[in-house]
Scaffold this motif. Structure first.
Motif, short mmCIF file in Angstrom:
data_model
loop_
_atom_site.label_atom_id
_atom_site.label_comp_id
_atom_site.label_asym_id
_atom_site.label_seq_id
_atom_site.Cartn_x
_atom_site.Cartn_y
_atom_site.Cartn_z
N ALA A 65 0.84 -1.20 0.00
CA ALA A 65 0.00 0.00 0.00
C ALA A 65 0.88 1.25 0.00
N GLU A 66 1.90 1.26 0.82
CA GLU A 66 2.82 2.41 0.87
C GLU A 66 3.52 2.59 -0.47
N HIS A 67 3.92 1.49 -1.10
CA HIS A 67 4.58 1.56 -2.40
C HIS A 67 3.62 2.14 -3.45
N LEU A 68 2.37 1.68 -3.45
CA LEU A 68 1.37 2.19 -4.38
C LEU A 68 1.19 3.70 -4.20
N ILE A 69 1.05 4.14 -2.97
CA ILE A 69 0.88 5.57 -2.70
C ILE A 69 2.09 6.34 -3.20
N GLY A 70 3.29 5.82 -2.98
CA GLY A 70 4.49 6.48 -3.47
C GLY A 70 4.55 6.58 -4.98
N GLN A 71 3.90 5.65 -5.68
CA GLN A 71 3.91 5.63 -7.14
C GLN A 71 2.80 6.47 -7.76
N LEU A 72 1.88 6.99 -6.96
CA LEU A 72 0.72 7.71 -7.50
C LEU A 72 1.09 8.82 -8.50
N PRO A 73 2.08 9.65 -8.20
CA PRO A 73 2.39 10.72 -9.16
C PRO A 73 2.81 10.19 -10.54
N ALA A 74 3.41 9.03 -10.61
CA ALA A 74 3.92 8.49 -11.87
C ALA A 74 2.86 7.72 -12.66
N ILE A 75 1.75 7.36 -12.05
CA ILE A 75 0.72 6.58 -12.74
C ILE A 75 -0.05 7.52 -13.67
N GLN A 76 -0.16 7.10 -14.92
CA GLN A 76 -0.79 7.93 -15.95
C GLN A 76 -2.27 7.62 -16.10
N ALA A 77 -3.02 8.66 -16.43
CA ALA A 77 -4.43 8.49 -16.78
C ALA A 77 -4.51 7.77 -18.11
N ASP A 78 -5.64 7.16 -18.35
CA ASP A 78 -5.90 6.45 -19.60
C ASP A 78 -7.09 7.12 -20.27
N LEU A 79 -6.81 8.25 -20.93
CA LEU A 79 -7.90 9.06 -21.46
C LEU A 79 -8.64 8.37 -22.60
N PRO A 80 -9.95 8.26 -22.46
CA PRO A 80 -10.76 7.59 -23.50
C PRO A 80 -10.83 8.45 -24.76
N GLU A 81 -10.99 7.79 -25.86
CA GLU A 81 -11.07 8.48 -27.14
C GLU A 81 -12.51 8.61 -27.63
N THR A 82 -13.45 8.35 -26.75
CA THR A 82 -14.85 8.39 -27.15
C THR A 82 -15.66 9.18 -26.13
N GLY A 83 -16.73 9.78 -26.61
CA GLY A 83 -17.66 10.46 -25.73
C GLY A 83 -18.93 9.65 -25.54
N ASN A 84 -18.99 8.48 -26.16
CA ASN A 84 -20.15 7.61 -26.06
C ASN A 84 -20.27 7.08 -24.63
N VAL A 85 -21.38 7.38 -23.98
CA VAL A 85 -21.57 7.03 -22.57
C VAL A 85 -21.51 5.52 -22.35
N GLN A 86 -22.11 4.74 -23.25
CA GLN A 86 -22.09 3.29 -23.08
C GLN A 86 -20.68 2.73 -23.21
N LEU A 87 -19.92 3.23 -24.17
CA LEU A 87 -18.53 2.76 -24.33
C LEU A 87 -17.68 3.18 -23.15
N LEU A 88 -17.89 4.40 -22.66
CA LEU A 88 -17.15 4.85 -21.48
C LEU A 88 -17.48 3.97 -20.28
N SER A 89 -18.76 3.69 -20.08
CA SER A 89 -19.17 2.85 -18.96
C SER A 89 -18.51 1.48 -19.03
N ARG A 90 -18.50 0.89 -20.21
CA ARG A 90 -17.85 -0.43 -20.36
C ARG A 90 -16.37 -0.35 -20.05
N ARG A 91 -15.74 0.69 -20.53
CA ARG A 91 -14.30 0.85 -20.28
C ARG A 91 -14.02 1.04 -18.80
N TYR A 92 -14.82 1.85 -18.15
CA TYR A 92 -14.65 2.07 -16.71
C TYR A 92 -14.91 0.78 -15.93
N GLN A 93 -15.92 0.02 -16.33
CA GLN A 93 -16.24 -1.23 -15.64
C GLN A 93 -15.09 -2.22 -15.73
N GLU A 94 -14.32 -2.17 -16.79
CA GLU A 94 -13.18 -3.07 -16.91
C GLU A 94 -12.16 -2.83 -15.81
#
Length: 169
Positions: A65-94
């Motif tokens: 847990a401490e290691h994960l917290i220390g790595q938080l600044p380096a973890i990148q977002a995974d920006l979706p390429e779609t605005g489709n709500v259903q596709l976003l929901s599926r991607r988030y659910q994964e």
């Protein structure tokens, strides 16, 4: 096989304690073994077959847990390429299906960036993002709370303190 008293992360239910192992009452002649799970942040009782298909894993250790917290600044977002709500929901659910803290952090960073962009354009953050943000925070903070023995409501402040001390060191 988990033992009575073990803390596990069970699917989308978050951190649970194994309270019993055996045949649940009211299921006569059932030859399967079940874990009886009590979520740490909930009131329901879960009966999960020992050989279930739902993802179940041990809670992070304090060091993990401490290691994960220390790595938080380096973890990148995974920006979706779609605005489709259903596709976003599926991607988030994964991110939830993976049962991974790292994926939850990526999801939270992605939602934060999307919300920030919406605010800059004078729009309100989306309801889909709000729903998934809350759920991801509950799961991530619940596991960090169990791993670090810190009350769940203190986890965001703990993370800010930890990350603030890294930048000044």
């Amino acid at each position: 096989m988990y033992q009575i008293g073990d803390l596990v992360v069970y699917g989308g239910s978050g951190v649970c304690q194994v309270t019993a192992l055996g045949e649940p009452a009211g299921m006569p002649d059932n030859r399967r073994l079940y874990y009886t799970l009590q979520p740490l942040h909930g009131t329901e009782v879960i009966y999960a077959p020992v050989d279930c298909k739902v993802s179940m894993r041990p809670v992070l250790t304090a060091d993990e847990a401490e290691h994960l917290i220390g790595q938080l600044p380096a973890i990148q977002a995974d920006l979706p390429e779609t605005g489709n709500v259903q596709l976003l929901s599926r991607r988030y659910q994964e991110a939830f299906r993976s049962n991974s803290c790292l994926d939850l952090v990526r999801l939270l960073k992605t939602i934060h960036q999307k919300d920030s962009a919406a605010r800059k354009q004078g729009r309100r953050p989306g309801k889909v993002e709000e729903h998934f943000r809350k759920r991801a925070e509950d799961l991530l903070y619940g596991e960090l709370s169990a791993a670090l023995s810190i009350p769940i409501e203190e986890i965001p402040a703990y993370i800010r303190r930890r990350l603030g001390s890294q930048t000044t060191a």
